[in-house]
Design a protein around this motif. Structure first.
Motif, PDB file in Angstrom:
ATOM      1  N   ASP A   7     -35.612 -21.826  -4.786  1.00 18.42           N
ATOM      2  CA  ASP A   7     -35.436 -20.377  -4.764  1.00 18.42           C
ATOM      3  C   ASP A   7     -34.011 -20.021  -5.171  1.00 18.42           C
ATOM      4  OD1 ASP A   7     -38.068 -19.784  -3.799  1.00 18.42           O
ATOM      5  OD2 ASP A   7     -37.417 -20.517  -1.843  1.00 18.42           O
ATOM      6  N   ILE A   8     -33.061 -20.843  -4.743  1.00 21.65           N
ATOM      7  CA  ILE A   8     -31.648 -20.634  -5.075  1.00 21.65           C
ATOM      8  C   ILE A   8     -31.028 -21.976  -5.453  1.00 21.65           C
ATOM      9  CG2 ILE A   8     -29.377 -19.917  -4.218  1.00 21.65           C
ATOM     10  CD1 ILE A   8     -30.771 -18.038  -2.305  1.00 21.65           C
ATOM     11  N   VAL A   9     -30.253 -22.003  -6.519  1.00 22.51           N
ATOM     12  CA  VAL A   9     -29.495 -23.197  -6.904  1.00 22.51           C
ATOM     13  C   VAL A   9     -28.009 -22.865  -6.825  1.00 22.51           C
ATOM     14  CG1 VAL A   9     -28.973 -24.847  -8.726  1.00 22.51           C
ATOM     15  CG2 VAL A   9     -31.319 -24.031  -8.429  1.00 22.51           C
ATOM     16  N   ILE A  10     -27.272 -23.650  -6.064  1.00 22.46           N
ATOM     17  CA  ILE A  10     -25.828 -23.461  -5.934  1.00 22.46           C
ATOM     18  C   ILE A  10     -25.134 -24.636  -6.619  1.00 22.46           C
ATOM     19  CG2 ILE A  10     -23.886 -23.245  -4.341  1.00 22.46           C
ATOM     20  CD1 ILE A  10     -25.814 -22.102  -2.292  1.00 22.46           C
ATOM     21  N   LEU A  11     -24.322 -24.331  -7.600  1.00 18.57           N
ATOM     22  CA  LEU A  11     -23.595 -25.369  -8.336  1.00 18.57           C
ATOM     23  C   LEU A  11     -22.141 -25.367  -7.897  1.00 18.57           C
ATOM     24  CD1 LEU A  11     -25.111 -24.581 -11.847  1.00 18.57           C
ATOM     25  CD2 LEU A  11     -25.775 -26.421 -10.310  1.00 18.57           C
ATOM     26  N   LEU A  12     -21.652 -26.526  -7.458  1.00 18.67           N
ATOM     27  CA  LEU A  12     -20.274 -26.635  -6.997  1.00 18.67           C
ATOM     28  C   LEU A  12     -19.363 -27.050  -8.144  1.00 18.67           C
ATOM     29  CD1 LEU A  12     -20.767 -28.477  -3.591  1.00 18.67           C
ATOM     30  CD2 LEU A  12     -20.861 -26.035  -4.085  1.00 18.67           C
ATOM     31  N   TYR A  13     -18.210 -26.410  -8.194  1.00 22.99           N
ATOM     32  CA  TYR A  13     -17.262 -26.685  -9.281  1.00 22.99           C
ATOM     33  C   TYR A  13     -15.850 -26.602  -8.736  1.00 22.99           C
ATOM     34  CZ  TYR A  13     -14.302 -25.535 -13.315  1.00 22.99           C
ATOM     35  OH  TYR A  13     -13.296 -25.484 -14.241  1.00 22.99           O
ATOM     36  N   ASP A  14     -15.098 -27.679  -8.883  1.00 29.88           N
ATOM     37  CA  ASP A  14     -13.704 -27.727  -8.465  1.00 29.88           C
ATOM     38  C   ASP A  14     -12.847 -27.212  -9.605  1.00 29.88           C
ATOM     39  OD1 ASP A  14     -11.159 -28.290  -7.647  1.00 29.88           O
ATOM     40  OD2 ASP A  14     -11.615 -30.298  -6.916  1.00 29.88           O
ATOM     41  N   GLU A  15     -12.406 -25.975  -9.489  1.00 28.98           N
ATOM     42  CA  GLU A  15     -11.729 -25.291 -10.585  1.00 28.98           C
ATOM     43  C   GLU A  15     -10.496 -26.043 -11.075  1.00 28.98           C
ATOM     44  OE1 GLU A  15     -10.476 -20.692 -11.608  1.00 28.98           O
ATOM     45  OE2 GLU A  15     -10.303 -21.407  -9.549  1.00 28.98           O
ATOM     46  N   HIS A  16      -9.775 -26.654 -10.151  1.00 26.66           N
ATOM     47  CA  HIS A  16      -8.530 -27.331 -10.519  1.00 26.66           C
ATOM     48  C   HIS A  16      -8.707 -28.852 -10.613  1.00 26.66           C
ATOM     49  CE1 HIS A  16      -6.572 -23.500 -10.047  1.00 26.66           C
ATOM     50  NE2 HIS A  16      -7.060 -23.401  -8.828  1.00 26.66           N
ATOM     51  N   ASP A  17      -9.954 -29.309 -10.393  1.00 34.08           N
ATOM     52  CA  ASP A  17     -10.245 -30.747 -10.451  1.00 34.08           C
ATOM     53  C   ASP A  17      -9.254 -31.544  -9.602  1.00 34.08           C
ATOM     54  OD1 ASP A  17     -10.679 -33.312 -12.981  1.00 34.08           O
ATOM     55  OD2 ASP A  17     -11.903 -32.801 -11.248  1.00 34.08           O
ATOM     56  N   ASP A  18      -8.987 -31.018  -8.410  1.00 31.97           N
ATOM     57  CA  ASP A  18      -8.001 -31.613  -7.515  1.00 31.97           C
ATOM     58  C   ASP A  18      -8.653 -32.721  -6.710  1.00 31.97           C
ATOM     59  OD1 ASP A  18      -6.054 -32.226  -5.686  1.00 31.97           O
ATOM     60  OD2 ASP A  18      -5.502 -30.160  -5.301  1.00 31.97           O
ATOM     61  N   LYS A  19      -8.311 -33.970  -6.982  1.00 33.93           N
ATOM     62  CA  LYS A  19      -8.944 -35.112  -6.335  1.00 33.93           C
ATOM     63  C   LYS A  19      -8.391 -35.370  -4.926  1.00 33.93           C
ATOM     64  CE  LYS A  19     -11.272 -35.917 -10.077  1.00 33.93           C
ATOM     65  NZ  LYS A  19     -12.682 -35.534 -10.152  1.00 33.93           N
ATOM     66  N   THR A  77     -14.254 -23.204  -6.222  1.00 35.88           N
ATOM     67  CA  THR A  77     -15.111 -22.186  -6.806  1.00 35.88           C
ATOM     68  C   THR A  77     -16.554 -22.579  -6.610  1.00 35.88           C
ATOM     69  OG1 THR A  77     -13.467 -21.732  -8.524  1.00 35.88           O
ATOM     70  CG2 THR A  77     -15.707 -20.934  -8.926  1.00 35.88           C
ATOM     71  N   VAL A  78     -17.387 -21.633  -6.231  1.00 41.42           N
ATOM     72  CA  VAL A  78     -18.808 -21.897  -6.112  1.00 41.42           C
ATOM     73  C   VAL A  78     -19.539 -20.957  -7.054  1.00 41.42           C
ATOM     74  CG1 VAL A  78     -20.815 -21.871  -4.590  1.00 41.42           C
ATOM     75  CG2 VAL A  78     -18.597 -22.575  -3.701  1.00 41.42           C
ATOM     76  N   LEU A  79     -20.323 -21.538  -7.968  1.00 36.44           N
ATOM     77  CA  LEU A  79     -21.118 -20.752  -8.889  1.00 36.44           C
ATOM     78  C   LEU A  79     -22.548 -20.728  -8.380  1.00 36.44           C
ATOM     79  CD1 LEU A  79     -19.799 -22.209 -12.269  1.00 36.44           C
ATOM     80  CD2 LEU A  79     -18.906 -20.306 -10.951  1.00 36.44           C
ATOM     81  N   LEU A  80     -23.164 -19.567  -8.345  1.00 33.31           N
ATOM     82  CA  LEU A  80     -24.524 -19.442  -7.887  1.00 33.31           C
ATOM     83  C   LEU A  80     -25.437 -18.998  -9.015  1.00 33.31           C
ATOM     84  CD1 LEU A  80     -22.565 -18.383  -5.399  1.00 33.31           C
ATOM     85  CD2 LEU A  80     -24.769 -18.167  -4.267  1.00 33.31           C
ATOM     86  N   SER A  81     -26.567 -19.663  -9.112  1.00 37.97           N
ATOM     87  CA  SER A  81     -27.598 -19.250 -10.063  1.00 37.97           C
ATOM     88  C   SER A  81     -28.865 -19.006  -9.264  1.00 37.97           C
ATOM     89  CB  SER A  81     -27.842 -20.326 -11.126  1.00 37.97           C
ATOM     90  OG  SER A  81     -28.871 -19.935 -11.993  1.00 37.97           O
ATOM     91  N   ILE A  82     -29.334 -17.789  -9.226  1.00 34.35           N
ATOM     92  CA  ILE A  82     -30.496 -17.426  -8.426  1.00 34.35           C
ATOM     93  C   ILE A  82     -31.699 -17.214  -9.335  1.00 34.35           C
ATOM     94  CG2 ILE A  82     -31.450 -15.780  -6.762  1.00 34.35           C
ATOM     95  CD1 ILE A  82     -28.601 -15.203  -5.881  1.00 34.35           C
ATOM     96  N   GLU A  83     -32.743 -17.982  -9.083  1.00 32.67           N
ATOM     97  CA  GLU A  83     -33.953 -17.888  -9.903  1.00 32.67           C
ATOM     98  C   GLU A  83     -34.992 -17.034  -9.197  1.00 32.67           C
ATOM     99  OE1 GLU A  83     -34.119 -19.212 -13.006  1.00 32.67           O
ATOM    100  OE2 GLU A  83     -32.018 -19.695 -12.637  1.00 32.67           O
TER     101      GLU A  83
END
Length: 199
Positions: free
Chosen positions: A174-186, A193-199
């Motif tokens: 129902d909902i897909v949440i894609l996680l993205y580390d904006e600064h790629d900080d290890k 940053t959290v990007l959400l794509s709602i279907e």
């Protein structure tokens, strides 16, 4: 890829527990003690590496004791660390614990229905997850890895096409949440940053 999906799920779990929701967490990578330590790290705001070394000062020990007592009082966070559970095992434990929310961490390490095609195995597993959620009138959160190709391209912001192994993850969600580390900080597990794509 390691973008903090387990920490993200645990933060959701913690917030739901504060609303007196019962959480059933299937942990395929960590045992019960490791998962509880991660949760206590979030609850007490103490760095997770300190739990691995048991390196706490007096105030931190007091904070951990307080949060541990709170967890036992609420008794609404259940962890299953069975290795590679099947959907049948998942459903059996759901019937025993009667949770409000189930978390599967993560999809690739569960035992899927046998099929020569890996994608079809994932498809059938995801269909069974959705059926279980409907029959038990509860929410189910499924963590999944992204294709490693994301790390090899210039634009590292993930899309639905980057979901690993099967497009059925998108289709059955129902909902897909894609996680993205904006600064790629290890150095940190935090999600920038959290990007959400709602279907």
């Amino acid at each position: 890829t390691g973008k903090g999906k387990s920490i993200f799920l645990l933060n959701i779990a913690y917030n739901l527990m504060q609303e007196n929701k019962r959480i059933l967490y299937f942990s395929t990578e960590m045992n019960v003690h490791e998962k509880w330590a991660r949760l206590l790290s979030i609850m007490s705001d103490i760095a997770s590496w300190k739990f691995r070394r048991a390196d706490f000062n007096e105030n931190e020990w007091a904070a951990i004791a307080n949060k541990t007592e709170l967890l036992y009082e609420k008794n609404n966070f259940f962890v299953c660390d069975v290795v590679s559970p099947t959907i049948e095992q998942v459903n059996a434990i759901i019937r025993q614990t009667k949770p409000d929310v189930v978390m599967l961490d993560y999809l690739g390490l569960f035992t899927h229905p046998k099929n020569q095609n890996k994608s079809l195995e994932i498809t059938e597993f995801m269909k069974q997850v959705k059926i279980s959620a409907r029959e038990n009138e509860m929410s189910m959160l499924v963590a999944s890895q992204l294709n490693r190709g994301v790390d090899n391209r210039q634009n590292k912001i993930p899309t639905l096409a980057d979901l690993k192994e099967s497009g059925s993850i998108e289709q059955e969600s129902d909902i897909v949440i894609l996680l993205y580390d904006e600064h790629d900080d290890k150095k940190f597990d935090s999600v920038k940053t959290v990007l959400l794509s709602i279907e």
